[in-house]
Design a protein around this motif. Structure first.
Motif, PDB file in Angstrom:
ATOM      1  N   GLY A   1       0.711  -2.989   5.604  1.00  0.00           N
ATOM      2  CA  GLY A   1       0.729  -2.891   4.155  1.00  0.00           C
ATOM      3  C   GLY A   1       1.735  -1.867   3.662  1.00  0.00           C
ATOM      4  N   GLU A   2       2.017  -0.875   4.485  1.00  0.00           N
ATOM      5  CA  GLU A   2       2.999   0.151   4.116  1.00  0.00           C
ATOM      6  C   GLU A   2       4.366  -0.256   4.645  1.00  0.00           C
ATOM      7  OE1 GLU A   2       1.974   4.394   4.099  1.00  0.00           O
ATOM      8  OE2 GLU A   2       0.106   3.779   5.089  1.00  0.00           O
ATOM      9  N   PHE A   3       5.213  -0.719   3.761  1.00  0.00           N
ATOM     10  CA  PHE A   3       6.582  -1.093   4.090  1.00  0.00           C
ATOM     11  C   PHE A   3       7.392  -1.029   2.802  1.00  0.00           C
ATOM     12  CE2 PHE A   3       4.207  -4.926   3.121  1.00  0.00           C
ATOM     13  CZ  PHE A   3       5.044  -5.653   2.285  1.00  0.00           C
ATOM     14  N   GLY A   4       8.669  -1.222   2.892  1.00  0.00           N
ATOM     15  CA  GLY A   4       9.524  -1.199   1.704  1.00  0.00           C
ATOM     16  C   GLY A   4       9.620  -2.573   1.077  1.00  0.00           C
ATOM     17  N   GLY A   5      10.814  -3.156   1.168  1.00  0.00           N
ATOM     18  CA  GLY A   5      11.048  -4.463   0.569  1.00  0.00           C
ATOM     19  C   GLY A   5      10.607  -5.623   1.432  1.00  0.00           C
TER      20      GLY A   5
ATOM     21  N   CYS B   1       0.850  -1.182   0.000  1.00  0.00           N
ATOM     22  CA  CYS B   1       0.000   0.000   0.000  1.00  0.00           C
ATOM     23  C   CYS B   1       0.882   1.227   0.000  1.00  0.00           C
ATOM     24  CB  CYS B   1      -0.891  -0.007   1.246  1.00  0.00           C
ATOM     25  SG  CYS B   1      -2.077   1.339   1.336  1.00  0.00           S
ATOM     26  N   CYS B   2       0.721   2.135  -0.669  1.00  0.00           N
ATOM     27  CA  CYS B   2      -0.476   2.726  -1.187  1.00  0.00           C
ATOM     28  C   CYS B   2      -0.219   3.329  -2.581  1.00  0.00           C
ATOM     29  CB  CYS B   2      -0.994   3.800  -0.253  1.00  0.00           C
ATOM     30  SG  CYS B   2      -1.534   3.120   1.344  1.00  0.00           S
ATOM     31  N   GLY B   3       1.038   3.232  -3.045  1.00  0.00           N
ATOM     32  CA  GLY B   3       1.371   3.827  -4.327  1.00  0.00           C
ATOM     33  C   GLY B   3       0.783   3.096  -5.517  1.00  0.00           C
ATOM     34  N   TYR B   4       0.635   1.781  -5.411  1.00  0.00           N
ATOM     35  CA  TYR B   4       0.157   0.976  -6.537  1.00  0.00           C
ATOM     36  C   TYR B   4      -0.972   0.054  -6.095  1.00  0.00           C
ATOM     37  CZ  TYR B   4       4.390   2.744  -8.628  1.00  0.00           C
ATOM     38  OH  TYR B   4       5.368   3.575  -9.108  1.00  0.00           O
ATOM     39  N   GLY B   5      -1.956   0.615  -5.442  1.00  0.00           N
ATOM     40  CA  GLY B   5      -3.094  -0.157  -4.959  1.00  0.00           C
ATOM     41  C   GLY B   5      -3.183  -0.107  -3.444  1.00  0.00           C
ATOM     42  N   LEU B   6      -4.275  -0.604  -2.930  1.00  0.00           N
ATOM     43  CA  LEU B   6      -4.525  -0.559  -1.486  1.00  0.00           C
ATOM     44  C   LEU B   6      -4.432  -1.960  -0.894  1.00  0.00           C
ATOM     45  CD1 LEU B   6      -7.498   1.981  -1.431  1.00  0.00           C
ATOM     46  CD2 LEU B   6      -5.070   2.412  -1.014  1.00  0.00           C
ATOM     47  N   GLY B   7      -3.275  -2.596  -1.063  1.00  0.00           N
ATOM     48  CA  GLY B   7      -3.069  -3.929  -0.524  1.00  0.00           C
ATOM     49  C   GLY B   7      -2.783  -3.897   0.965  1.00  0.00           C
ATOM     50  N   SER B   8      -2.882  -5.076   1.580  1.00  0.00           N
ATOM     51  CA  SER B   8      -2.613  -5.190   3.012  1.00  0.00           C
ATOM     52  C   SER B   8      -2.425  -6.658   3.380  1.00  0.00           C
ATOM     53  CB  SER B   8      -3.772  -4.607   3.826  1.00  0.00           C
ATOM     54  OG  SER B   8      -4.947  -5.348   3.587  1.00  0.00           O
TER      55      SER B   8
END
Length: 126
Positions: free
Chosen positions: A110-114, A89-96
């Motif tokens: 959902g907001e993390f790097g690698g 999340c959140c630059g290319y969809g709202l995944g989690s």
């Protein structure tokens, strides 16, 4: 026409039975650990692992989650990876993602790097 309805109901019954049995059936002294992944726009970038705290593997997968049984007192480590280093999340969809034990959310994000790693079901201070 009657046979059409019979087969339709029989198919629905079988699907319901299969769906019920698809979940883990844990033994006494075990808990059900459910890994739920909502993919972003690039699901092929996402993988995860679930291990015991000592690193022994339990399960791994991709955006298709999984349900497993572990002993109640097991300290677990969940690590989720994103090959593009932009998380879910959140630059290319709202995944989690969400990790549940016996239906109760233990970790989510959902907001993390690698990659992101979380400890689950561990005693305080571990």
């Amino acid at each position: 026409m009657k046979s059409y309805y019979f087969y339709s109901y029989a198919l629905l019954f079988c699907l319901a039975l299969f769906t019920q049995n698809a979940k883990a059936q844990c033994d006494a002294g075990e808990v059900e650990v459910e890994i739920n992944i909502v993919p972003d726009d690039y699901p092929q970038e996402t993988t995860w692992t679930l291990t015991y705290a000592d690193g022994m593997p339990i399960a791994n997968g991709n955006v298709n989650g999984q349900t497993v049984c572990v002993f109640e007192e097991s300290c677990l480590t969940f690590t989720i990876f994103d090959d593009a280093n932009d998380g879910l999340c959140c630059g290319y969809g709202l995944g989690s993602y969400a990790i549940l034990i016996d239906g109760n959310v233990q970790a989510e994000g959902g907001e993390f790097g690698g990659e992101e790693t979380v400890s689950i079901n561990c005693p305080t201070g571990t």
